[in-house]
Design a protein around this motif. Sequence first.
Motif, PDB file in Angstrom:
ATOM      1  N   ALA A 326       0.947  -1.180  -0.221  1.00  0.00           N
ATOM      2  CA  ALA A 326       0.042  -0.173   0.050  1.00  0.00           C
ATOM      3  C   ALA A 326       0.892   1.015   0.042  1.00  0.00           C
ATOM      4  O   ALA A 326       1.771   1.341   0.871  1.00  0.00           O
ATOM      5  CB  ALA A 326      -0.841   0.176   1.206  1.00  0.00           C
ATOM      6  N   LEU A 327       0.642   2.092  -1.050  1.00  0.00           N
ATOM      7  CA  LEU A 327       1.533   3.237  -0.973  1.00  0.00           C
ATOM      8  C   LEU A 327       0.572   4.393  -0.238  1.00  0.00           C
ATOM      9  O   LEU A 327       0.210   5.487  -0.795  1.00  0.00           O
ATOM     10  CB  LEU A 327       1.686   3.721  -2.447  1.00  0.00           C
ATOM     11  CG  LEU A 327       2.396   2.728  -3.365  1.00  0.00           C
ATOM     12  CD1 LEU A 327       2.524   3.204  -4.582  1.00  0.00           C
ATOM     13  CD2 LEU A 327       3.782   2.299  -2.591  1.00  0.00           C
ATOM     14  N   ALA A 328       0.538   4.267   1.084  1.00  0.00           N
ATOM     15  CA  ALA A 328      -0.264   5.132   1.849  1.00  0.00           C
ATOM     16  C   ALA A 328       0.449   6.626   1.765  1.00  0.00           C
ATOM     17  O   ALA A 328       1.526   6.677   2.092  1.00  0.00           O
ATOM     18  CB  ALA A 328      -0.328   4.577   3.343  1.00  0.00           C
ATOM     19  N   GLY A 329      -0.488   7.706   1.471  1.00  0.00           N
ATOM     20  CA  GLY A 329      -0.257   8.877   1.809  1.00  0.00           C
ATOM     21  C   GLY A 329       0.407   9.564   0.518  1.00  0.00           C
ATOM     22  O   GLY A 329       1.036  10.796   0.567  1.00  0.00           O
ATOM     23  N   LEU A 354      -3.636   3.449 -12.137  1.00  0.00           N
ATOM     24  CA  LEU A 354      -3.101   4.528 -10.876  1.00  0.00           C
ATOM     25  C   LEU A 354      -3.822   4.253  -9.775  1.00  0.00           C
ATOM     26  O   LEU A 354      -3.504   4.268  -8.624  1.00  0.00           O
ATOM     27  CB  LEU A 354      -2.697   5.793 -11.517  1.00  0.00           C
ATOM     28  CG  LEU A 354      -1.517   5.792 -12.228  1.00  0.00           C
ATOM     29  CD1 LEU A 354      -1.404   7.039 -12.751  1.00  0.00           C
ATOM     30  CD2 LEU A 354      -0.219   5.272 -11.769  1.00  0.00           C
ATOM     31  N   GLN A 355      -5.312   4.545 -10.150  1.00  0.00           N
ATOM     32  CA  GLN A 355      -6.361   4.565  -9.019  1.00  0.00           C
ATOM     33  C   GLN A 355      -6.519   3.189  -8.235  1.00  0.00           C
ATOM     34  O   GLN A 355      -7.100   3.133  -7.336  1.00  0.00           O
ATOM     35  CB  GLN A 355      -7.471   5.188  -9.504  1.00  0.00           C
ATOM     36  CG  GLN A 355      -7.164   6.757  -9.805  1.00  0.00           C
ATOM     37  CD  GLN A 355      -8.442   7.284 -10.521  1.00  0.00           C
ATOM     38  OE1 GLN A 355      -9.646   7.196 -10.237  1.00  0.00           O
ATOM     39  NE2 GLN A 355      -8.510   8.010 -11.621  1.00  0.00           N
ATOM     40  N   SER A 356      -6.217   2.198  -8.673  1.00  0.00           N
ATOM     41  CA  SER A 356      -6.430   0.963  -8.384  1.00  0.00           C
ATOM     42  C   SER A 356      -5.257   0.629  -7.570  1.00  0.00           C
ATOM     43  O   SER A 356      -5.332  -0.500  -6.554  1.00  0.00           O
ATOM     44  CB  SER A 356      -6.397  -0.047  -9.246  1.00  0.00           C
ATOM     45  OG  SER A 356      -5.151  -0.232  -9.825  1.00  0.00           O
ATOM     46  N   ILE A 357      -4.150   1.356  -7.284  1.00  0.00           N
ATOM     47  CA  ILE A 357      -3.144   1.077  -6.192  1.00  0.00           C
ATOM     48  C   ILE A 357      -3.328   1.419  -4.787  1.00  0.00           C
ATOM     49  O   ILE A 357      -3.951   2.575  -4.561  1.00  0.00           O
ATOM     50  CB  ILE A 357      -1.674   1.834  -6.701  1.00  0.00           C
ATOM     51  CG1 ILE A 357      -1.328   1.534  -8.060  1.00  0.00           C
ATOM     52  CG2 ILE A 357      -0.810   1.604  -5.583  1.00  0.00           C
ATOM     53  CD1 ILE A 357      -0.251   2.402  -8.569  1.00  0.00           C
ATOM     54  N   GLY A 359      -4.117   2.729  -1.128  1.00  0.00           N
ATOM     55  CA  GLY A 359      -3.469   3.871  -0.439  1.00  0.00           C
ATOM     56  C   GLY A 359      -3.089   5.332  -1.163  1.00  0.00           C
ATOM     57  O   GLY A 359      -2.825   6.074  -0.543  1.00  0.00           O
ATOM     58  N   VAL A 360      -3.089   5.173  -2.532  1.00  0.00           N
ATOM     59  CA  VAL A 360      -2.487   6.540  -3.236  1.00  0.00           C
ATOM     60  C   VAL A 360      -3.583   7.529  -3.310  1.00  0.00           C
ATOM     61  O   VAL A 360      -4.906   7.280  -3.206  1.00  0.00           O
ATOM     62  CB  VAL A 360      -2.016   6.253  -4.756  1.00  0.00           C
ATOM     63  CG1 VAL A 360      -0.985   4.995  -4.766  1.00  0.00           C
ATOM     64  CG2 VAL A 360      -3.256   5.711  -5.692  1.00  0.00           C
TER      65      VAL A 360
END
Length: 442
Positions: A326-329, A354-357, A359-360
């Motif tokens: 999770a690329l949180a924040g 991109l929007q499916s990653i 936490g982004v």
Amino acid sequence: MPAHTNTTMPEQTSLIQLLDNFDREEILNCMQCGFCLPACPTYRQTGKESASPRGRIALMKAVADQQLDVDAEFEQNMYLCLGCRACETACPAGVPYGSLIETARDVVESNKKNKSDHSLIRDLVFEEIFPHPERVDLLSSMLWASQALGLQKLANVTGLINILPRPMREMQTAVDQIASPWQRMKRERVMAPTGVPQKLRVGLFKGCIMDVMFYESNQATARVLTKAGCEVVFVEDQACCGALHAHSGEKKGAKELAKRNIEAFENAGVDLIVNNAGGCGAALKEYHHWFHDDPEWHERALAFVAKSRDANELVAELPVLPFTEALAGVRITYQDSCHLAHGQGVRQQPRHLLQSIPGVDYVEMSGADTCCGSAGIYNITNFELSMEVLDVKMENVKRTKAHVVVTSNPGCLLQMKKGIQRAGLEEHMEALHIMDLLDRAL
């Protein structure tokens, strides 16, 4: 009475034959309505009619009708164009401006060759380097060596770098570490699917510049595809896509490269041909247009085009990727590749990915599909105007307050890295290829 003598000079006859290359029907389809003007970056920057698609088409018509000469001024106007093809998206008449500007440049260069007025450096680049993958590979090894030995850094520190022309001097600061010859030699030629059943066998079109300057992005693309259920083949004997040749008036060379790629992928036995560079992909998907007057190769090119996919297209069609990180924040924004958006019509797929990653925080950029000024080698041949276009783009980038600006083309990626430097944002922002970001999250 003496017989009539044909006094037409051979040079004049040759020029007239060249002018027949222009598709007058397509030229006349331009209604001169002006919808293209606000979409054109060179018109917006200069305000000159001759720097607009409408103006250039008018000049092409005048040349085709032999009302204007194929001279230095015509050449300058044709090469001032970025070739971003935003005008095609804006055009209500569907004028294929991209093919018209390629023809105009082909006429310019062919006319110069007929007069023995061509550049030896140009011949070196288009005939002795890009058509030969092993020579491109050798140059990449030399570039790696200069970086590994600290020569590039030494040249920058001592000022020795100033012997290079300013465009090359400026752009080299945005070049990342090149993959070593040993890294490239260890590449697996076939990569099996990981964790999921095999759905497709795909051939990865690795490109020439892409595989030199962004080797790791190609590897990341392959890994993403394997996690989406694809067996990935790095097809042997593939060559440069020919886009650089076609955009530079070297259509004959472009067609020869296209033939080599068609044959290579025919022999590879793959279901699809996948690429991760918007500019290359637009060329690959237009091979059939290059052979409109050659029935045999036109049919083979059509089959090639039917199998061609941008990596974003294919991955978006396959089941959801198994993200583990999770690329949180992390706030990200997307910069459209002109040839991906305007040339191929691929817009929503990268945004969806991109929007499916997890936490982004995805932020849409204003004017995301306006040109960044890279345009192949435009940032070398027209450095000042390229930087003006880039600085305008960076104003939109800065307003997103993104940590990562993502794109889908090597030229755009290099240009955005340069833009981040020029804007003083190195501490706050990085530029990544979309496949690198997806790979990071996987």
